[in-house]
Design a protein around this motif. Structure first.
Motif, PDB file in Angstrom:
ATOM      1  N   PHE A 173       0.772  -1.101  -0.344  1.00 37.23           N
ATOM      2  CA  PHE A 173       0.075  -0.216   0.087  1.00 37.23           C
ATOM      3  C   PHE A 173       1.275   1.576   0.206  1.00 37.23           C
ATOM      4  O   PHE A 173       0.830   1.963  -0.656  1.00 37.23           O
ATOM      5  CB  PHE A 173      -0.988  -0.201   0.971  1.00 37.23           C
ATOM      6  N   ALA A 174       1.705   0.829   1.021  1.00 45.09           N
ATOM      7  CA  ALA A 174       2.918   2.238   0.938  1.00 45.09           C
ATOM      8  C   ALA A 174       3.166   3.101  -0.680  1.00 45.09           C
ATOM      9  O   ALA A 174       3.746   4.011  -0.811  1.00 45.09           O
ATOM     10  CB  ALA A 174       4.038   2.610   2.058  1.00 45.09           C
ATOM     11  N   GLU A 175       4.055   1.276  -1.565  1.00 44.61           N
ATOM     12  CA  GLU A 175       4.396   1.601  -2.316  1.00 44.61           C
ATOM     13  C   GLU A 175       3.962   2.603  -3.175  1.00 44.61           C
ATOM     14  O   GLU A 175       3.739   3.288  -4.224  1.00 44.61           O
ATOM     15  CB  GLU A 175       4.824   0.948  -2.792  1.00 44.61           C
ATOM     16  N   PHE A 176       2.224   2.020  -3.311  1.00 43.56           N
ATOM     17  CA  PHE A 176       1.015   2.202  -4.336  1.00 43.56           C
ATOM     18  C   PHE A 176       0.895   3.438  -3.719  1.00 43.56           C
ATOM     19  O   PHE A 176       0.834   4.349  -4.724  1.00 43.56           O
ATOM     20  CB  PHE A 176       0.451   1.386  -4.336  1.00 43.56           C
ATOM     21  N   TRP A 177       0.874   4.039  -2.396  1.00 45.87           N
ATOM     22  CA  TRP A 177       0.490   5.158  -2.236  1.00 45.87           C
ATOM     23  C   TRP A 177       1.172   6.665  -2.334  1.00 45.87           C
ATOM     24  O   TRP A 177       0.764   7.166  -3.520  1.00 45.87           O
ATOM     25  CB  TRP A 177      -0.018   5.944  -0.914  1.00 45.87           C
ATOM     26  N   ARG A 178       2.865   5.815  -2.641  1.00 41.63           N
ATOM     27  CA  ARG A 178       4.039   6.983  -3.271  1.00 41.63           C
ATOM     28  C   ARG A 178       3.991   6.734  -4.580  1.00 41.63           C
ATOM     29  O   ARG A 178       3.780   8.622  -5.115  1.00 41.63           O
ATOM     30  CB  ARG A 178       5.296   6.836  -2.923  1.00 41.63           C
ATOM     31  N   ARG A 179       3.374   6.119  -5.871  1.00 44.83           N
ATOM     32  CA  ARG A 179       3.338   6.797  -6.966  1.00 44.83           C
ATOM     33  C   ARG A 179       2.116   7.015  -7.870  1.00 44.83           C
ATOM     34  O   ARG A 179       1.876   6.972  -8.672  1.00 44.83           O
ATOM     35  CB  ARG A 179       3.643   5.213  -7.411  1.00 44.83           C
ATOM     36  N   SER A 180       0.880   7.305  -7.140  1.00 46.03           N
ATOM     37  CA  SER A 180      -0.561   7.289  -7.558  1.00 46.03           C
ATOM     38  C   SER A 180      -0.359   8.747  -7.675  1.00 46.03           C
ATOM     39  O   SER A 180      -0.122   9.598  -7.746  1.00 46.03           O
ATOM     40  CB  SER A 180      -1.267   6.483  -6.286  1.00 46.03           C
ATOM     41  N   ILE A 181      -1.502   8.928  -8.454  1.00 46.38           N
ATOM     42  CA  ILE A 181      -2.237  10.577  -8.727  1.00 46.38           C
ATOM     43  C   ILE A 181      -1.741  11.346  -7.674  1.00 46.38           C
ATOM     44  O   ILE A 181      -2.131  12.703  -7.429  1.00 46.38           O
ATOM     45  CB  ILE A 181      -3.404  10.622  -8.990  1.00 46.38           C
ATOM     46  N   ILE A 182      -2.601  10.437  -5.924  1.00 44.98           N
ATOM     47  CA  ILE A 182      -1.981  11.565  -4.955  1.00 44.98           C
ATOM     48  C   ILE A 182      -0.621  11.913  -4.739  1.00 44.98           C
ATOM     49  O   ILE A 182      -1.108  13.087  -3.939  1.00 44.98           O
ATOM     50  CB  ILE A 182      -2.379  10.751  -3.766  1.00 44.98           C
ATOM     51  N   SER A 183      -0.279  11.556  -5.094  1.00 43.81           N
ATOM     52  CA  SER A 183       1.517  12.095  -5.221  1.00 43.81           C
ATOM     53  C   SER A 183       2.167  12.623  -6.094  1.00 43.81           C
ATOM     54  O   SER A 183       3.228  13.033  -5.631  1.00 43.81           O
ATOM     55  CB  SER A 183       2.088  10.536  -4.375  1.00 43.81           C
ATOM     56  N   GLN A 184       1.649  12.364  -7.067  1.00 43.28           N
ATOM     57  CA  GLN A 184       1.976  13.764  -8.329  1.00 43.28           C
ATOM     58  C   GLN A 184       1.523  15.185  -8.739  1.00 43.28           C
ATOM     59  O   GLN A 184       0.770  15.131  -7.403  1.00 43.28           O
ATOM     60  CB  GLN A 184       1.413  13.202  -9.766  1.00 43.28           C
ATOM     61  N   GLU A 185       2.575  15.768  -8.972  1.00 42.39           N
ATOM     62  CA  GLU A 185       2.910  16.826  -9.257  1.00 42.39           C
ATOM     63  C   GLU A 185       3.069  17.568 -10.871  1.00 42.39           C
ATOM     64  O   GLU A 185       3.430  16.765 -11.184  1.00 42.39           O
ATOM     65  CB  GLU A 185       3.378  17.457  -8.506  1.00 42.39           C
ATOM     66  N   GLY A 186       2.432  18.312 -10.409  1.00 39.53           N
ATOM     67  CA  GLY A 186       2.583  19.152 -12.360  1.00 39.53           C
ATOM     68  C   GLY A 186       2.558  18.904 -13.100  1.00 39.53           C
ATOM     69  O   GLY A 186       1.232  17.977 -12.465  1.00 39.53           O
ATOM     70  N   ASP A 187       2.998  18.361 -14.495  1.00 34.56           N
ATOM     71  CA  ASP A 187       1.830  17.910 -15.957  1.00 34.56           C
ATOM     72  C   ASP A 187       1.636  16.605 -15.461  1.00 34.56           C
ATOM     73  O   ASP A 187       0.873  16.539 -16.135  1.00 34.56           O
ATOM     74  CB  ASP A 187       3.506  17.791 -16.954  1.00 34.56           C
ATOM     75  N   ARG A 188       2.597  16.164 -14.879  1.00 37.71           N
ATOM     76  CA  ARG A 188       1.418  14.859 -14.479  1.00 37.71           C
ATOM     77  C   ARG A 188       0.925  14.159 -13.568  1.00 37.71           C
ATOM     78  O   ARG A 188      -0.142  13.604 -14.433  1.00 37.71           O
ATOM     79  CB  ARG A 188       3.004  13.743 -13.505  1.00 37.71           C
ATOM     80  N   HIS A 189       0.653  15.229 -12.919  1.00 40.38           N
ATOM     81  CA  HIS A 189      -0.884  15.145 -12.219  1.00 40.38           C
ATOM     82  C   HIS A 189      -1.602  15.599 -13.108  1.00 40.38           C
ATOM     83  O   HIS A 189      -3.045  14.905 -12.976  1.00 40.38           O
ATOM     84  CB  HIS A 189      -0.219  15.638 -11.018  1.00 40.38           C
TER      85      HIS A 189
END
Length: 401
Positions: A72-88
């Motif tokens: 879950f922690a690995e998923f959370w770090r790479r999910s849309i929740i944790s993205q910024e800028g153009d990627r988000h």
């Protein structure tokens, strides 16, 4: 001024984001120091900071903050929740296109049908536990329909989504193994749903629309798609389940408001906003400073976390929000229960639509309801929720459908 900020202890056993200490401190300053960073307590500053480009979404670091590791922690770090800028922005556009307002609005009749079916199954009893008998199954079945799932899979999916909700509490590490098992099952489910679309067995659901968008884009891998599906399931089930429970708790505590809503069902959507304002399931939205800067007389350091306290900002006297009475007839300023800025909740319209459908049906069936035992709630921090809501219901046998 920076050194003289009031203090709050988020980890204190009796801490509550709705507690009197919060409102006492709110009178002293727009923010307070906590053991988890700064707490933002006032409406004006909260609105500004949620849109401040010197801050990023802060929940990306939540697993480390509470000591969670694993899938879950690995998923959370790479999910849309944790993205910024153009990627988000890219991921949010893909999700938003699949969850267009017209698509979601067209689901409302099915959401009402689900609510009627669940209430039909309860109509021969006057006492039952609301979370287990209505709120969780309704949220699961509603999201199952959105996802194009078989209804028989809804209960297991809803339980797993609710388990992921434990990851958002301060005591998350105590549930690490359970959270990771639930995540693994939801990730496998996401893969199965995509396979159904690829096999031509689903051409119209949210998953089908999402897969089509990813295929047109052509620049994302399967894991990114599955992660977006899992976060959609998690947010979709857990928000509706918990917020419906809080709605019922508030109406038990304010029975006159239930009668007002029965007399004026056109207030359903406004009532939902008042519920979220008064008892938000997401008690704070988190941001992290990406540079050093000064705001409101406080020096904020790069890497520092800011928690925008939803309940405190919704009851800020300086913003004309000081009236603490739960009143569905009062128009209020926009709350921050779904966040704000670039990270405003992607599925907020789904939550508002399925909750409105459920309340609309209950209005026709329930004249009055009260506690039949002691309700239980998770602590008022992180993501909170009712645990048990034992109800005694007076049914309206003559209500039209």
């Amino acid at each position: 001024m920076d050194q003289d900020l009031p203090q709050l202890d988020f980890s204190a056993p009796d801490f509550s984001t709705r507690g009197g200490e919060i409102h006492r401190v709110q009178k002293l300053n727009w923010c307070a120091r906590t053991n988890y960073g700064l707490a933002v307590l006032r409406y004006k500053e909260a609105g500004q900071l949620l849109r401040d480009r010197r801050l990023r979404q802060g929940s990306h670091a939540w697993p480390e903050t509470v000591g969670l590791a694993g899938g879950f922690a690995e998923f959370w770090r790479r999910s849309i929740i944790s993205q910024e800028g153009d990627r988000h922005r890219k991921l949010k556009l893909l999700g938003r296109a699949a969850l267009s307002d017209d698509f979601v609005a067209d689901l409302a009749p099915e959401f009402q049908k689900i609510a009627r079916s669940l209430l039909d199954g309860l109509s021969d009893t006057s006492e039952f536990e609301f979370m287990a008998r209505f709120s969780e199954p309704f949220a699961g079945l509603a999201i199952a329909h959105l996802l194009g799932m078989d209804a028989g899979q809804a209960a297991a999916m809803a339980r797993d989504a609710s388990t992921l909700g434990l990851a958002m509490g301060i005591g998350a590490s105590a549930h690490e193994a359970k959270i990771n098992r639930a995540f693994d099952r939801l990730y496998a489910l996401a893969g199965h749903l995509v396979d159904q679309v690829r096999a031509g067995q689903d051409r119209s659901s949210y998953i089908a629309r999402l897969v089509a968008g990813f295929d047109r884009d052509g620049g994302e891998d399967l894991r990114t798609l599955l992660d977006l599906i899992v976060i959609s399931i998690f947010g979709g089930v857990d928000t509706t389940r918990a917020q419906l429970g809080f709605a019922i708790a508030l109406f038990v505590e304010h029975p006159g408001q239930w009668q007002k809503l029965r007399n004026h069902p056109e207030l359903v959507h406004q009532a939902i906003e008042e519920v979220i304002r008064t008892r938000p399931t997401t008690t704070w939205s988190t941001r992290e400073a990406i540079q050093n800067f000064s705001f409101g007389g406080v020096n904020i350091r790069k890497g520092e976390t800011l928690h925008i306290l939803v309940h405190a900002t919704a009851f800020d006297p300086e913003a004309g929000q000081g009236e603490r009475q739960f009143d569905i007839g009062r128009r209020r300023r926009v709350h921050f229960g779904f966040g704000g800025g670039a990270h405003h909740c992607l599925g907020q319209f789904v939550a508002r639509t399925d909750m409105a459908a459920a309340l609309t049906v209950m209005l026709r069936r329930w004249q009055h309801f009260s506690w039949s035992g002691s309700p239980e709630f998770l602590p008022d921090s992180g993501n909170t929720s009712p645990v048990r809501l034992p109800l005694s219901v007076e049914w309206d046998q003559l209500a039209p459908e």
